[in-house]
Design a protein around this motif. Structure first.
Motif, PDB file in Angstrom:
ATOM      1  N   ALA A 170      -0.794  -2.430  -8.833  1.00  0.00           N
ATOM      2  CA  ALA A 170      -1.674  -3.196  -9.725  1.00  0.00           C
ATOM      3  C   ALA A 170      -0.885  -4.266 -10.469  1.00  0.00           C
ATOM      4  O   ALA A 170      -1.330  -5.411 -10.593  1.00  0.00           O
ATOM      5  CB  ALA A 170      -2.379  -2.265 -10.702  1.00  0.00           C
ATOM      6  N   GLY A 171       0.304  -3.916 -10.938  1.00  0.00           N
ATOM      7  CA  GLY A 171       1.149  -4.905 -11.612  1.00  0.00           C
ATOM      8  C   GLY A 171       1.550  -6.035 -10.689  1.00  0.00           C
ATOM      9  O   GLY A 171       1.538  -7.211 -11.077  1.00  0.00           O
ATOM     10  N   TYR A 172       1.900  -5.681  -9.464  1.00  0.00           N
ATOM     11  CA  TYR A 172       2.262  -6.691  -8.468  1.00  0.00           C
ATOM     12  C   TYR A 172       1.084  -7.633  -8.209  1.00  0.00           C
ATOM     13  O   TYR A 172       1.243  -8.864  -8.198  1.00  0.00           O
ATOM     14  CB  TYR A 172       2.703  -6.013  -7.170  1.00  0.00           C
ATOM     15  CG  TYR A 172       2.998  -6.992  -6.057  1.00  0.00           C
ATOM     16  CD1 TYR A 172       4.206  -7.681  -6.021  1.00  0.00           C
ATOM     17  CD2 TYR A 172       2.061  -7.237  -5.056  1.00  0.00           C
ATOM     18  CE1 TYR A 172       4.483  -8.591  -5.009  1.00  0.00           C
ATOM     19  CE2 TYR A 172       2.321  -8.148  -4.043  1.00  0.00           C
ATOM     20  CZ  TYR A 172       3.532  -8.817  -4.021  1.00  0.00           C
ATOM     21  OH  TYR A 172       3.786  -9.724  -3.025  1.00  0.00           O
ATOM     22  N   VAL A 173      -0.102  -7.061  -8.006  1.00  0.00           N
ATOM     23  CA  VAL A 173      -1.290  -7.857  -7.697  1.00  0.00           C
ATOM     24  C   VAL A 173      -1.610  -8.817  -8.848  1.00  0.00           C
ATOM     25  O   VAL A 173      -1.871 -10.007  -8.629  1.00  0.00           O
ATOM     26  CB  VAL A 173      -2.494  -6.947  -7.372  1.00  0.00           C
ATOM     27  CG1 VAL A 173      -3.794  -7.739  -7.328  1.00  0.00           C
ATOM     28  CG2 VAL A 173      -2.261  -6.215  -6.055  1.00  0.00           C
ATOM     29  N   VAL A 174      -1.575  -8.328 -10.073  1.00  0.00           N
ATOM     30  CA  VAL A 174      -1.878  -9.172 -11.234  1.00  0.00           C
ATOM     31  C   VAL A 174      -0.887 -10.331 -11.322  1.00  0.00           C
ATOM     32  O   VAL A 174      -1.276 -11.478 -11.565  1.00  0.00           O
ATOM     33  CB  VAL A 174      -1.872  -8.328 -12.529  1.00  0.00           C
ATOM     34  CG1 VAL A 174      -1.847  -9.202 -13.766  1.00  0.00           C
ATOM     35  CG2 VAL A 174      -3.080  -7.408 -12.556  1.00  0.00           C
ATOM     36  N   ASN A 175       0.401 -10.042 -11.107  1.00  0.00           N
ATOM     37  CA  ASN A 175       1.408 -11.104 -11.180  1.00  0.00           C
ATOM     38  C   ASN A 175       1.272 -12.104 -10.044  1.00  0.00           C
ATOM     39  O   ASN A 175       1.416 -13.314 -10.251  1.00  0.00           O
ATOM     40  CB  ASN A 175       2.812 -10.499 -11.210  1.00  0.00           C
ATOM     41  CG  ASN A 175       3.108  -9.862 -12.546  1.00  0.00           C
ATOM     42  OD1 ASN A 175       2.687 -10.355 -13.583  1.00  0.00           O
ATOM     43  ND2 ASN A 175       3.822  -8.754 -12.526  1.00  0.00           N
ATOM     44  N   ARG A 176       0.983 -11.626  -8.845  1.00  0.00           N
ATOM     45  CA  ARG A 176       0.796 -12.540  -7.706  1.00  0.00           C
ATOM     46  C   ARG A 176      -0.461 -13.393  -7.891  1.00  0.00           C
ATOM     47  O   ARG A 176      -0.449 -14.586  -7.573  1.00  0.00           O
ATOM     48  CB  ARG A 176       0.719 -11.755  -6.398  1.00  0.00           C
ATOM     49  CG  ARG A 176       2.048 -11.346  -5.858  1.00  0.00           C
ATOM     50  CD  ARG A 176       2.863 -12.535  -5.329  1.00  0.00           C
ATOM     51  NE  ARG A 176       2.239 -13.032  -4.094  1.00  0.00           N
ATOM     52  CZ  ARG A 176       1.704 -14.245  -3.938  1.00  0.00           C
ATOM     53  NH1 ARG A 176       1.722 -15.127  -4.911  1.00  0.00           N
ATOM     54  NH2 ARG A 176       1.156 -14.588  -2.785  1.00  0.00           N
ATOM     55  N   LEU A 177      -1.528 -12.788  -8.402  1.00  0.00           N
ATOM     56  CA  LEU A 177      -2.737 -13.579  -8.663  1.00  0.00           C
ATOM     57  C   LEU A 177      -2.445 -14.658  -9.703  1.00  0.00           C
ATOM     58  O   LEU A 177      -2.947 -15.781  -9.590  1.00  0.00           O
ATOM     59  CB  LEU A 177      -3.888 -12.684  -9.112  1.00  0.00           C
ATOM     60  CG  LEU A 177      -4.585 -11.896  -8.007  1.00  0.00           C
ATOM     61  CD1 LEU A 177      -5.555 -10.876  -8.598  1.00  0.00           C
ATOM     62  CD2 LEU A 177      -5.317 -12.825  -7.047  1.00  0.00           C
ATOM     63  N   ARG A 178      -1.636 -14.327 -10.689  1.00  0.00           N
ATOM     64  CA  ARG A 178      -1.260 -15.323 -11.701  1.00  0.00           C
ATOM     65  C   ARG A 178      -0.561 -16.503 -11.039  1.00  0.00           C
ATOM     66  O   ARG A 178      -0.801 -17.653 -11.392  1.00  0.00           O
ATOM     67  CB  ARG A 178      -0.365 -14.692 -12.762  1.00  0.00           C
ATOM     68  CG  ARG A 178      -0.036 -15.655 -13.903  1.00  0.00           C
ATOM     69  CD  ARG A 178       0.820 -15.036 -15.000  1.00  0.00           C
ATOM     70  NE  ARG A 178       0.179 -13.872 -15.573  1.00  0.00           N
ATOM     71  CZ  ARG A 178       0.699 -12.634 -15.573  1.00  0.00           C
ATOM     72  NH1 ARG A 178       1.878 -12.409 -15.024  1.00  0.00           N
ATOM     73  NH2 ARG A 178       0.054 -11.638 -16.115  1.00  0.00           N
ATOM     74  N   GLU A 179       0.296 -16.219 -10.065  1.00  0.00           N
ATOM     75  CA  GLU A 179       0.966 -17.295  -9.333  1.00  0.00           C
ATOM     76  C   GLU A 179      -0.037 -18.169  -8.582  1.00  0.00           C
ATOM     77  O   GLU A 179       0.225 -19.354  -8.350  1.00  0.00           O
ATOM     78  CB  GLU A 179       1.980 -16.711  -8.350  1.00  0.00           C
ATOM     79  CG  GLU A 179       3.171 -16.065  -9.009  1.00  0.00           C
ATOM     80  CD  GLU A 179       4.070 -15.327  -8.030  1.00  0.00           C
ATOM     81  OE1 GLU A 179       3.837 -15.413  -6.803  1.00  0.00           O
ATOM     82  OE2 GLU A 179       5.001 -14.657  -8.490  1.00  0.00           O
ATOM     83  N   GLU A 180      -1.169 -17.582  -8.212  1.00  0.00           N
ATOM     84  CA  GLU A 180      -2.235 -18.327  -7.531  1.00  0.00           C
ATOM     85  C   GLU A 180      -3.207 -18.961  -8.539  1.00  0.00           C
ATOM     86  O   GLU A 180      -4.266 -19.449  -8.166  1.00  0.00           O
ATOM     87  CB  GLU A 180      -3.013 -17.396  -6.590  1.00  0.00           C
ATOM     88  CG  GLU A 180      -2.175 -16.787  -5.483  1.00  0.00           C
ATOM     89  CD  GLU A 180      -1.653 -17.812  -4.504  1.00  0.00           C
ATOM     90  OE1 GLU A 180      -2.393 -18.764  -4.185  1.00  0.00           O
ATOM     91  OE2 GLU A 180      -0.487 -17.666  -4.072  1.00  0.00           O
ATOM     92  N   ARG A 181      -2.851 -18.873  -9.836  1.00  0.00           N
ATOM     93  CA  ARG A 181      -3.648 -19.437 -10.937  1.00  0.00           C
ATOM     94  C   ARG A 181      -4.961 -18.699 -11.157  1.00  0.00           C
ATOM     95  O   ARG A 181      -5.971 -19.298 -11.547  1.00  0.00           O
ATOM     96  CB  ARG A 181      -3.837 -20.932 -10.752  1.00  0.00           C
ATOM     97  CG  ARG A 181      -2.496 -21.671 -10.613  1.00  0.00           C
ATOM     98  CD  ARG A 181      -2.602 -23.141 -10.535  1.00  0.00           C
ATOM     99  NE  ARG A 181      -3.229 -23.801 -11.662  1.00  0.00           N
ATOM    100  CZ  ARG A 181      -2.654 -24.070 -12.827  1.00  0.00           C
ATOM    101  NH1 ARG A 181      -1.419 -23.718 -13.043  1.00  0.00           N
ATOM    102  NH2 ARG A 181      -3.306 -24.705 -13.780  1.00  0.00           N
ATOM    103  N   ILE A 182      -4.946 -17.388 -10.895  1.00  0.00           N
ATOM    104  CA  ILE A 182      -6.099 -16.524 -11.142  1.00  0.00           C
ATOM    105  C   ILE A 182      -5.662 -15.466 -12.139  1.00  0.00           C
ATOM    106  O   ILE A 182      -4.716 -14.721 -11.882  1.00  0.00           O
ATOM    107  CB  ILE A 182      -6.594 -15.856  -9.839  1.00  0.00           C
ATOM    108  CG1 ILE A 182      -7.053 -16.924  -8.844  1.00  0.00           C
ATOM    109  CG2 ILE A 182      -7.709 -14.860 -10.138  1.00  0.00           C
ATOM    110  CD1 ILE A 182      -7.351 -16.393  -7.459  1.00  0.00           C
TER     111      ILE A 182
END
Length: 103
Positions: A51-63
């Motif tokens: 979940a932490g990984y997904v949230v951080n990766r989505l942030r990189e995608e500007r989400i």
């Protein structure tokens, strides 16, 4: 509009659930949605690190989304009321891509 777009979001997330074993449950109403990430669907063991990984990766995608729950393994999706079907599709495509990185 929130009901219509929320229904579309739930449908898209449930499609992702059928393709990604790490999605244990998708629940919510309107535009307030939770996606339960697990390491095992049978035991429902929380996938906190994922979940932490997904949230951080989505942030990189500007989400921007957050996590919730006792184990911080539930993706909390609560977009603004101005969100449209196209925005939901972008979120789900990005989430699909990111979850694919973890397998």
């Amino acid at each position: 509009k929130a009901h219509e777009v929320g229904r579309h979001l739930l449908e898209r997330l449930r499609e992702l659930q059928s393709r990604h074993a790490c999605i244990g449950d998708v629940r919510g109403m309107g535009l307030f949605i939770g996606v339960d990430l697990v390491t095992n669907r049978d035991t429902r063991a929380p996938a906190t690190a994922l979940a932490g990984y997904v949230v951080n990766r989505l942030r990189e995608e500007r989400i921007l989304i957050g996590t919730e729950g006792p184990a911080d393994n539930v993706l909390k999706i609560r977009p603004p009321l101005t969100v449209g079907r196209e925005d939901v599709d972008v979120l789900c495509l990005s989430l699909d891509m990111i979850l694919g990185e973890t397998t």
